[in-house]
Write a protein that holds these residues in place. Structure first.
Motif, short mmCIF file in Angstrom:
data_model
loop_
_atom_site.label_atom_id
_atom_site.label_comp_id
_atom_site.label_asym_id
_atom_site.label_seq_id
_atom_site.Cartn_x
_atom_site.Cartn_y
_atom_site.Cartn_z
N ALA A 239 -2.68 -8.80 -2.18
CA ALA A 239 -2.80 -7.03 -1.91
C ALA A 239 -1.48 -6.49 -1.82
CB ALA A 239 -3.58 -7.19 -0.64
N VAL A 240 -0.31 -7.07 -2.27
CA VAL A 240 0.88 -6.27 -2.20
C VAL A 240 0.91 -5.26 -3.38
CG1 VAL A 240 2.13 -8.23 -0.92
CG2 VAL A 240 2.27 -7.89 -3.41
N ASN B 1 -0.52 2.32 -6.67
CA ASN B 1 0.29 1.24 -6.13
C ASN B 1 -0.50 -0.10 -6.35
OD1 ASN B 1 2.44 2.64 -6.10
ND2 ASN B 1 2.31 3.07 -3.91
N HIS B 2 -1.71 -0.23 -6.42
CA HIS B 2 -2.71 -1.30 -6.58
C HIS B 2 -3.93 -0.74 -6.93
CE1 HIS B 2 -4.99 -4.76 -5.45
NE2 HIS B 2 -3.70 -5.52 -5.13
N PRO B 3 -4.41 -1.60 -8.20
CA PRO B 3 -5.69 -1.04 -8.76
C PRO B 3 -7.02 -1.21 -7.89
CG PRO B 3 -5.07 -3.43 -9.38
CD PRO B 3 -4.07 -2.89 -8.72
N GLN B 4 -6.93 -2.15 -6.66
CA GLN B 4 -8.17 -2.05 -5.73
C GLN B 4 -7.80 -1.58 -4.41
OE1 GLN B 4 -7.70 -5.59 -7.57
NE2 GLN B 4 -8.70 -4.55 -9.35
N LEU C 232 -2.80 1.50 -0.64
CA LEU C 232 -1.45 1.65 -0.82
C LEU C 232 -1.16 2.80 -1.67
CD1 LEU C 232 -1.13 -2.26 -2.15
CD2 LEU C 232 -0.52 -1.12 -0.02
N GLY C 233 -1.77 3.55 -1.86
CA GLY C 233 -1.46 5.21 -2.33
C GLY C 233 -1.00 4.76 -3.88
N ALA C 234 -0.32 5.94 -4.31
CA ALA C 234 0.20 6.15 -5.62
C ALA C 234 1.52 6.55 -5.75
CB ALA C 234 -0.74 7.16 -6.34
N ARG C 235 2.32 6.56 -6.70
CA ARG C 235 3.70 7.01 -6.89
C ARG C 235 3.87 7.37 -8.34
NH1 ARG C 235 2.82 2.16 -8.79
NH2 ARG C 235 3.99 1.49 -10.74
N GLU C 236 5.00 8.32 -8.27
CA GLU C 236 5.32 8.92 -9.66
C GLU C 236 6.32 8.11 -10.49
OE1 GLU C 236 4.14 12.28 -10.49
OE2 GLU C 236 2.93 11.71 -8.93
#
Ligand code: ATP
Ligand code: MG
Length: 558
Positions: free
Chosen positions: A342-343, A372-375, A379-383
């Motif tokens: 889960a990292v 930031n993680h498919p499941q 963990l959010g998202a980034r550009e």
């Protein structure tokens, strides 16, 4: 005691079943006291972690206590550095001994007193044979030993000699104190074992206060007694020492008599769990130190980036039994992977190959949103920045695909860039010896979400890093230290130093997307398609991150 979370749901191991029975019968008035007793002559390894999880886990489960006891009776090999390292590692594993830190050396005076008591009772004598002579007269498994000619010294003479041993009147090896038990015992440990020897050595805690030091078997049972240990849990090789453990306590008629219970030690494939061997690896420079990330030490695993809960989970999964066996390295690796599942995940190129997108404008730049993680949505998202020049992984390109299943780049082939466009390899720029140094590719600008070709399917997806934005990083690719599954027990005459894995550490200069370079040191991440990495706190600098590979995505040894 610190709670370690997951422990209470697991079923009882055989030792806990014994403790339930003891509690039911009132054997120790319901008390449960354990101890973890390392000798501070090296760092702790994952075998010790098994014992730590057991001893602290049992105490926690039964509302008891666990001592962290340094078994420091051999001043020649023990150091304060090792004591500190052991404490650090036990704490890092998640266990707290509170005020119950002890040292066998705390009990030297009491142990000495018990020894005089044994002499008074006619149960110990000063023997003036050399250690070699003692060994030679001990007998064998099939033959009884020969009694020492000094066995019948009077109590007075024994006391006088023993006091003079303590006073420093004799040199190392002149005399020892031995128990007087039975030279014909089928158990060699009972053939008048040595209890004390002269050793004119400085001790890391008691300094020069002593020049005689007690032996392990004598010290251990009495330390257990003095601490009120109820269940003294040790590994199976001590089973034959149990009669001596009990003899010392019975002979002294101690008011409390701990129960020794043995369990099987951890053996792990592809490594060695013996401080003596690990010490050799360090001393001879095969590794960088006890905390080298390739070492099976707790400190090595920590430096590699493994988390303590993965080690505890491993100890939990292997369980506690009395049957000897060797655990597959893949079992430990599975726990490490499961823990890191889960990292966050991101893009990094470990062995870079330049790609130039010939139809992408020089001055253009885009930022793609990537989860930031498919499941794990939390963990959010980034550009992720994108431009005309990229790095891809060198082994995502081949001149000649080996077969139809090959999904990566080759001359004329197409792949999708993770989160980005489809590209086609039009031209390969080669270096002097024919290797690819740059791929010139065209990009399908309609192949992202919203574009006319967004749904177009190509066989493979590869990871990449923008060459303009990517941050150069040192990649430390750690792997198993040995190439043989049983390096400590080779049958063909080779030694463990003959089967060191030459590729146990491979260094690469790679590139990471800016997000990765901006993480706090000590962070753990997955490089997509590559493995789990640890942003190394000690070597990393802001302009030059250093990533340890903790573990590959999949087991590639079996
Ligand atoms: P080594 O053989 O590595 O030197 P040791 O037994 O001499 O180990 P100690 O410091 O005496 O090392 O060990 C402290 C405790 O840890 C002991 O109770 C011992 O039984 C336990 N222990 C050591 N190695 C293992 C192992 N591989 N599996 C489980 N318990 C272990
Ligand atoms: Mg030991």
């Amino acid at each position: 005691m610190t709670g370690t979370g997951t422990d209470n749901a697991r079923p009882d191991n055989f030792i806990e079943q014994i403790i339930h029975k003891d509690n039911a019968s009132g054997k120790f008035a319901g008390r449960v006291v354990t101890r973890f007793p390392p000798e501070p002559n090296g760092y702790l390894h994952i075998g010790h972690a098994k014992s730590i999880c057991l001893n602290f886990g049992v105490a926690e489960r039964f509302g008891g206590h666990c001592f962290l006891r340094m078994d420091d009776t051999n001043p020649l090999k023990e150091t304060a550095e090792y004591v500190a390292a052991i404490q650090r590692d036990v704490r890092w594993l998640g266990f707290d001994w509170g005020e119950r830190e002890s040292h066998a050396s705390d009990y030297f005076e009491q142990l000495y007193g018990f020894a005089e008591e044994l002499i008074h009772r006619g149960c110990a004598f000063v023997c003036s044979l050399s250690l070699d002579e003692i060994r030679a007269t001990r007998g064998t498994l099939t033959e009884a030993g020969t009694p020492s000619p000094y066995r019948d010294r009077s109590v007075e003479e024994n006391l006088d000699l023993f006091r003079r041993m303590r006073a420093g009147e004799f040199a190392d090896g002149d005399h020892v104190l031995r128990a007087k038990i039975d030279m014909a015992s089928p158990n060699i440990n009972m053939r008048d074992p040595v209890l004390y020897r002269v050793r004119r050595a400085h001790h890391q805690r008691t300094g020069n206060a002593w020049c005689i030091y007690p032996m392990y078997d004598y010290t251990h049972c009495l330390s257990d007694y003095l601490e009120g240990v109820t269940h003294s849990l040790c590994t199976l090789e001590f089973e034959d020492h149990r009669p001596l453990y009990d003899w010392v306590l019975d002979t002294l008629a101690t008011p409390h008599h701990p129960q020794q219970i043995e369990f099987s030690r951890l053996n792990l494939e592809y490594t060695v769990l013996s401080k003596r061997v690990l010490n050799t690896l360090v001393a001879d420079g095969h590794v960088e130190g006890w905390d080298d990330p390739r070492m099976p030490t707790v400190a090595g695993l920590r430096r590699r980036g493994v988390r303590p809960q993965a080690i505890r989970e491993f100890c939990h999964r292997i369980g506690i039994t009395r049957s000897d066996g060797t655990v597959e390295m893949s079992a430990l690796e599975r726990c490490i992977r499961d823990d890191l599942e889960a990292v966050p995940r991101a893009l990094a190129v470990v062995e870079p190959l330049k790609v130039v997108l010939t139809n992408y404008p020089e001055d253009r730049e885009e930022w793609f949103t990537a989860p930031n993680h498919p499941q794990v949505e939390a963990l959010g998202a980034r550009e992720v920045p994108f431009c005309r020049e990229l790095w891809i992984e060198r082994d995502d390109f081949m001149f000649e695909p080996p077969n139809k299943k090959y999904k990566r780049l080759s001359p004329g082939a197409e792949v999708r860039l993770r989160y980005g466009y489809i590209i086609r390899c039009d031209e390969v720029v080669t270096g002097n010896d024919g290797e690819a140094v740059e791929l010139r590719c065209s990009v399908d600008l309609e192949s992202r979400a919203g574009g006319a070709n967004a749904e177009r399917k190509v066989k493979g997806v590869i990871h990449w890093v923008s060459a303009r934005h990517g941050v150069g990083a040192e990649m430390r690719l750690y792997d198993r230290l040995f190439t043989e599954s049983n390096p400590g027990g080779l049958k063909d005459g080779r030694r463990f130093t003959d089967v060191l894995n030459p590729d146990s550490l491979v260094l690469r200069e790679g590139f990471v997307e800016p997000y990765l370079a901006g993480l706090d040191v000590g962070s753990r991440v997955q490089f997509e398609r590559t493995g789990w990495f640890y942003l190394e706190p000690e070597r990393s600098r802001p302009e030059r991150p250093v990533f340890n590979r903790i573990i590959t995505l999949r087991d590639n040894w079996s």
